[in-house]
Motif scaffolding. Structure first.
Motif, PDB file in Angstrom:
ATOM      1  N   ARG A  41      -8.777 117.421  38.230  1.00  0.00           N
ATOM      2  CA  ARG A  41      -7.479 117.184  39.127  1.00  0.00           C
ATOM      3  C   ARG A  41      -8.098 116.004  39.905  1.00  0.00           C
ATOM      4  NH1 ARG A  41      -3.569 120.487  39.456  1.00  0.00           N
ATOM      5  NH2 ARG A  41      -4.085 122.527  38.938  1.00  0.00           N
ATOM      6  N   ARG A  42      -9.257 115.915  40.689  1.00  0.00           N
ATOM      7  CA  ARG A  42      -9.307 114.765  41.215  1.00  0.00           C
ATOM      8  C   ARG A  42      -9.728 113.634  40.910  1.00  0.00           C
ATOM      9  NH1 ARG A  42     -14.236 113.083  42.630  1.00  0.00           N
ATOM     10  NH2 ARG A  42     -15.279 115.334  41.325  1.00  0.00           N
ATOM     11  N   GLU A  43     -10.788 113.866  39.889  1.00  0.00           N
ATOM     12  CA  GLU A  43     -11.167 112.740  38.626  1.00  0.00           C
ATOM     13  C   GLU A  43     -10.018 111.795  38.060  1.00  0.00           C
ATOM     14  OE1 GLU A  43     -14.118 110.536  38.433  1.00  0.00           O
ATOM     15  OE2 GLU A  43     -14.951 111.526  39.730  1.00  0.00           O
ATOM     16  N   LEU A  44      -9.131 112.716  37.776  1.00  0.00           N
ATOM     17  CA  LEU A  44      -7.481 112.406  36.960  1.00  0.00           C
ATOM     18  C   LEU A  44      -7.035 111.247  38.347  1.00  0.00           C
ATOM     19  CD1 LEU A  44      -5.968 112.042  34.892  1.00  0.00           C
ATOM     20  CD2 LEU A  44      -4.670 114.251  35.425  1.00  0.00           C
ATOM     21  N   ARG A  45      -6.587 112.350  39.332  1.00  0.00           N
ATOM     22  CA  ARG A  45      -5.694 111.614  40.302  1.00  0.00           C
ATOM     23  C   ARG A  45      -6.401 109.879  40.798  1.00  0.00           C
ATOM     24  NH1 ARG A  45      -7.148 111.490  45.240  1.00  0.00           N
ATOM     25  NH2 ARG A  45      -8.175 113.423  44.841  1.00  0.00           N
ATOM     26  N   GLU A  46      -7.588 110.172  40.795  1.00  0.00           N
ATOM     27  CA  GLU A  46      -8.767 109.003  41.456  1.00  0.00           C
ATOM     28  C   GLU A  46      -8.825 107.779  40.421  1.00  0.00           C
ATOM     29  OE1 GLU A  46     -12.292 111.224  44.028  1.00  0.00           O
ATOM     30  OE2 GLU A  46     -12.814 110.050  42.422  1.00  0.00           O
ATOM     31  N   GLU A  47      -8.665 108.206  39.116  1.00  0.00           N
ATOM     32  CA  GLU A  47      -8.605 107.391  38.051  1.00  0.00           C
ATOM     33  C   GLU A  47      -7.676 106.783  37.288  1.00  0.00           C
ATOM     34  OE1 GLU A  47     -11.683 108.111  35.148  1.00  0.00           O
ATOM     35  OE2 GLU A  47     -13.848 108.180  36.353  1.00  0.00           O
ATOM     36  N   THR A  48      -6.891 107.441  37.342  1.00  0.00           N
ATOM     37  CA  THR A  48      -5.545 107.024  37.010  1.00  0.00           C
ATOM     38  C   THR A  48      -4.435 107.231  37.481  1.00  0.00           C
ATOM     39  OG1 THR A  48      -4.529 108.907  36.074  1.00  0.00           O
ATOM     40  CG2 THR A  48      -6.164 108.169  34.817  1.00  0.00           C
ATOM     41  N   GLY A  49      -4.500 108.116  38.950  1.00  0.00           N
ATOM     42  CA  GLY A  49      -3.014 108.053  40.433  1.00  0.00           C
ATOM     43  C   GLY A  49      -2.164 109.204  39.507  1.00  0.00           C
ATOM     44  N   TYR A  50      -2.735 110.051  38.219  1.00  0.00           N
ATOM     45  CA  TYR A  50      -1.404 110.877  37.694  1.00  0.00           C
ATOM     46  C   TYR A  50      -1.978 112.139  38.814  1.00  0.00           C
ATOM     47  CZ  TYR A  50      -0.012 108.401  33.696  1.00  0.00           C
ATOM     48  OH  TYR A  50       1.345 107.441  32.960  1.00  0.00           O
ATOM     49  N   ARG A  51      -1.175 112.964  38.439  1.00  0.00           N
ATOM     50  CA  ARG A  51      -1.238 114.623  39.053  1.00  0.00           C
ATOM     51  C   ARG A  51      -0.765 115.488  38.286  1.00  0.00           C
ATOM     52  NH1 ARG A  51      -1.499 111.501  43.158  1.00  0.00           N
ATOM     53  NH2 ARG A  51      -1.977 112.046  45.678  1.00  0.00           N
ATOM     54  N   ALA A  52      -1.913 116.158  38.070  1.00  0.00           N
ATOM     55  CA  ALA A  52      -1.397 117.710  37.184  1.00  0.00           C
ATOM     56  C   ALA A  52      -0.856 118.487  37.483  1.00  0.00           C
ATOM     57  CB  ALA A  52      -3.242 117.976  36.480  1.00  0.00           C
ATOM     58  N   GLY A  53      -0.067 119.222  36.899  1.00  0.00           N
ATOM     59  CA  GLY A  53       0.664 120.398  37.144  1.00  0.00           C
ATOM     60  C   GLY A  53      -0.007 121.811  37.186  1.00  0.00           C
ATOM     61  N   THR A  54      -0.571 121.504  35.992  1.00  0.00           N
ATOM     62  CA  THR A  54      -1.535 122.491  35.358  1.00  0.00           C
ATOM     63  C   THR A  54      -2.943 121.671  34.739  1.00  0.00           C
ATOM     64  OG1 THR A  54      -0.758 122.697  33.065  1.00  0.00           O
ATOM     65  CG2 THR A  54       0.239 124.296  34.579  1.00  0.00           C
ATOM     66  N   VAL A  55      -3.923 122.869  34.627  1.00  0.00           N
ATOM     67  CA  VAL A  55      -5.183 122.396  34.151  1.00  0.00           C
ATOM     68  C   VAL A  55      -6.032 123.129  33.239  1.00  0.00           C
ATOM     69  CG1 VAL A  55      -5.482 120.373  35.733  1.00  0.00           C
ATOM     70  CG2 VAL A  55      -6.921 122.508  36.154  1.00  0.00           C
ATOM     71  N   THR A  56      -6.340 123.281  32.369  1.00  0.00           N
ATOM     72  CA  THR A  56      -6.579 124.279  31.053  1.00  0.00           C
ATOM     73  C   THR A  56      -7.809 123.806  30.873  1.00  0.00           C
ATOM     74  OG1 THR A  56      -4.616 124.790  30.098  1.00  0.00           O
ATOM     75  CG2 THR A  56      -6.213 125.648  29.050  1.00  0.00           C
TER      76      THR A  56
END
Length: 189
Positions: free
Chosen positions: A100-115
Motif C-alpha cells: 500500500r505504501r509503495e503504491l501511494r508513494e510512487e504513483t499517488g494511488y491508494r488501494a481499497g484492497t490489496v491481495t
C-alpha cells in the motif's frame, strides 16, 4: 495474510548441508553481502556467496481494466524501464502495508484492497523474497517520491501490459514480468 519467514532467516537447514559459519563481508544501508561456509554431503566445505537486502513488494494495481505502470531510468541497468510500483519492506513492516505504501508513494494511488498473490525468491544469489500483491479499488492522488526517485506513472490496458513490459530494447524488466505472469496465471489479468 503475512507470508511465512524466509528459510535463511533462522538456523534450520538441511542436515546434509551443514552451515558452519556465516560471514558478513560487506554492509551498506541497503544490503549485506557475505558467504556461508557449507559442508556438502560428501564432507567437503565450500563458500556460498550471497546478497541480503530487505524483502520487497511489487504491486499490480488494476483499475477498470487498466494497470498502473511506472517508468524510470535505472542507473544500475543504464536504461529506462517500464515496470510496476515496487520497493523494500521496512523492518517490522507487514508486506501488505508495504505494498500500500509503495503504491501511494510512487504513483499517488491508494488501494481499497490489496491481495497477496505469491512470494518468491527472485535469484539464486540474493537472499530476499519478493511479495506480489494486487491492488484494487484505487483512488488517485499525488505521489510522494523518495529522494532520488524520478518516476513517471501511466496506465496500460491489462491485456497489453505484458507486451508493453517486454517491448523495450534491451533486457526485459524481470522484476515486473514475473509478477505479471503470476497474476495472469491466477486469472487476475
Amino acid at each position: 495474510m503475512t507470508p511465512p519467514a524466509a528459510p535463511w532467516s533462522d538456523d534450520v537447514g538441511d542436515s546434509e548441508w551443514l552451515v558452519h559459519d556465516a560471514v558478513v563481508a560487506w554492509e551498506t544501508p541497503f544490503f549485506e553481502a557475505g558467504y556461508d561456509v557449507v559442508e556438502r554431503p560428501n564432507g567437503n566445505r565450500a563458500n556460498y556467496f550471497w546478497l541480503e537486502p530487505s524483502d520487497a513488494v511489487i504491486v499490480l494495481a488494476v483499475d477498470d481494466g487498466e494497470v498502473v505502470a511506472v517508468e524510470q531510468y535505472c542507473p544500475r541497468h543504464r536504461m529506462r524501464e517500464i515496470g510496476l510500483p515496487a520497493g523494500g519492506v521496512d523492518e517490522g513492516e507487514d508486506p501488505a502495508a508495504a505494498a500500500r505504501r509503495e503504491l501511494r508513494e510512487e504513483t499517488g494511488y491508494r488501494a481499497g484492497t490489496v491481495t497477496h498473490v505469491e512470494s518468491y525468491v527472485p535469484s539464486g544469489w540474493v537472499r530476499y523474497r519478493r511479495h506480489v500483491y494486487v491492488a484494487e479499488d484505487l483512488t488517485p492522488g499525488d505521489p510522494d517520491l523518495n529522494e532520488g526517485e524520478w518516476i513517471e506513472t501511466d496506465t496500460v490496458p491489462a491485456d497489453e501490459v505484458i507486451d508493453v513490459v517486454r517491448g523495450r530494447d534491451g533486457p526485459v524488466n524481470g522484476g515486473a514480468l514475473t509478477p505479471l505472469l503470476l497474476a495472469r496465471e491466477e486469472g487476475l489479468l
